[in-house]
Design a protein around this motif. Structure first.
Motif, PDB file in Angstrom:
ATOM      1  N   PRO A 132      84.223  20.539 -39.443  1.00  0.00           N
ATOM      2  CA  PRO A 132      83.537  20.310 -38.168  1.00  0.00           C
ATOM      3  C   PRO A 132      84.052  19.058 -37.460  1.00  0.00           C
ATOM      4  CG  PRO A 132      81.958  20.917 -39.858  1.00  0.00           C
ATOM      5  CD  PRO A 132      83.274  20.698 -40.561  1.00  0.00           C
ATOM      6  N   ARG A 179      86.290  34.637 -29.452  1.00  0.00           N
ATOM      7  CA  ARG A 179      84.987  34.125 -29.857  1.00  0.00           C
ATOM      8  C   ARG A 179      84.075  33.966 -28.640  1.00  0.00           C
ATOM      9  NH1 ARG A 179      85.727  29.964 -33.638  1.00  0.00           N
ATOM     10  NH2 ARG A 179      83.551  29.412 -33.326  1.00  0.00           N
ATOM     11  N   GLY A 229      82.704  27.031 -37.401  1.00  0.00           N
ATOM     12  CA  GLY A 229      82.662  28.018 -38.480  1.00  0.00           C
ATOM     13  C   GLY A 229      83.941  28.141 -39.272  1.00  0.00           C
ATOM     14  N   ILE A 230      84.999  27.481 -38.843  1.00  0.00           N
ATOM     15  CA  ILE A 230      86.250  27.439 -39.605  1.00  0.00           C
ATOM     16  C   ILE A 230      86.743  25.992 -39.600  1.00  0.00           C
ATOM     17  CG2 ILE A 230      86.919  29.821 -39.139  1.00  0.00           C
ATOM     18  CD1 ILE A 230      88.844  28.772 -36.986  1.00  0.00           C
ATOM     19  N   ASP A 261      80.709  22.468 -34.727  1.00  0.00           N
ATOM     20  CA  ASP A 261      81.006  23.266 -35.926  1.00  0.00           C
ATOM     21  C   ASP A 261      81.357  24.667 -35.461  1.00  0.00           C
ATOM     22  OD1 ASP A 261      81.121  24.652 -38.321  1.00  0.00           O
ATOM     23  OD2 ASP A 261      79.412  23.588 -39.190  1.00  0.00           O
ATOM     24  N   ALA A 315      88.059  34.707 -34.996  1.00  0.00           N
ATOM     25  CA  ALA A 315      87.588  33.338 -34.776  1.00  0.00           C
ATOM     26  C   ALA A 315      88.368  32.624 -33.682  1.00  0.00           C
ATOM     27  CB  ALA A 315      87.688  32.540 -36.075  1.00  0.00           C
ATOM     28  N   THR A 341      93.538  25.247 -38.617  1.00  0.00           N
ATOM     29  CA  THR A 341      92.417  25.657 -37.765  1.00  0.00           C
ATOM     30  C   THR A 341      92.909  25.976 -36.358  1.00  0.00           C
ATOM     31  OG1 THR A 341      90.894  24.288 -39.043  1.00  0.00           O
ATOM     32  CG2 THR A 341      90.182  24.970 -36.842  1.00  0.00           C
TER      33      THR A 341
END
Length: 300
Positions: free
Chosen positions: A180, A282, A176-177, A174, A277, A266
């Protein structure tokens, strides 16, 4: 074969999804070289393990050497050996020869340009250690290719076959965007692309990927099997991060219609260097990969 060793090459190699003629190998050379350098700790462990089985080879051949990073590691680890880097891509072999000369290995290092396995017939002497790192699966008839590899070995010579292992991971489940499990879905797509690549090869033969059984069928005596781990934890180094960026870019662009709109969005965010992200920024980017090597010996 022009592989990144990798073929990575798993993790599959840059050549997956392409023919060998539609890639600019001069352009791909630095990318393949950087990836092999990133994986050097894994290769060094593998070479040390092979040295236990083949302590004093006179001739080592890297079949599908790409730009020669691993071939040079072999030359450094076995100072008494001659090393031949074999590949179909002349621009990559030029990089290999330059690399060897820069490291003072030129007197024991040479290259051979041509398609596997037939090009091995040009070798002057039987091979004591033949390294085939994810080059075999780019040959349509893998069984016939293994037999050809075996025939080039000296009596008592060893074939080291790098195939299989595990897909590389570099993101949490996962992130966060998006939805998952993105990387698991990308891995599933890679398996489909790999199957299509194999089916489209000239003379493609479907084989159960039981490598010890295939080595036995080629007239060799399977010896040992071992997997080697590359574990680069978060936060990723710039070198590892660049590799992840390149890998995700390739996956995003390889077959965009196979991606769901959500996953493509994504991936676009992960590759946008201005997005907090993204994998550029990240802190949870890592690299975890496993390579499996099978060795087999030609009976004396």
């Amino acid at each position: 074969m022009a592989h990144d060793q990798h073929h990575d090459h798993h993790q599959h190699h840059e050549a997956h999804g392409h023919s060998h003629t539609d890639l600019d190998w001069a352009e791909q050379g630095p990318v393949l070289e950087a990836q092999a350098e990133l994986y050097t700790p894994t290769y060094e462990q593998a070479i040390a393990w092979l040295a236990e089985q083949v302590p004093a080879p006179e001739l080592i051949v890297d079949a599908g050497s790409g730009p020669g990073v691993v071939a040079c590691l072999f030359a450094e680890a076995f100072p008494q050996a001659r090393v031949v880097a074999v590949d179909a891509a002349a621009p990559l072999l030029e990089r290999a020869q330059t690399r060897a000369e820069q490291r003072g290995l030129g007197g024991r290092f040479s290259t051979l340009t041509g398609e596997l396995p037939d090009v091995l017939d040009k070798l002057d002497y039987p091979v004591d250690l033949l390294w085939a790192s994810r080059s075999l699966h780019h040959l349509g008839d893998q069984g016939a290719a293994l037999t050809a590899f075996a025939e080039r070995l000296a009596p008592g010579g060893t074939l080291a076959l790098l195939e299989g292992g595990l897909p590389a991971r570099f993101l949490p489940r996962d992130i966060g965007i998006g939805r998952p499990g993105l990387q698991s879905r990308l891995t599933a797509l890679e398996e489909e692309w790999f199957a299509r690549m194999r089916a489209g090869l000239p003379g493609a033969v479907t084989e159960t990927e039981d490598w010890p059984a295939l080595l036995t069928a080629a007239g060799l005596r399977p010896a040992r099997t071992r997997s080697f781990l590359l574990d680069l934890p978060a936060p990723a180094t710039e070198q590892a991060r660049a590799h992840v960026v390149h890998t995700l870019t390739r996956l995003r662009d390889a077959a965009p219609d196979d991606l769901t709109p959500e996953d493509r969005t994504t991936l676009d965010r992960l590759l946008d260097p201005t997005d907090p992200a993204s994998v550029h920024l990240r802190p949870d980017v890592f690299l975890l990969d496993a390579y499996t090597i099978y060795t087999a010996v030609r009976p004396a």
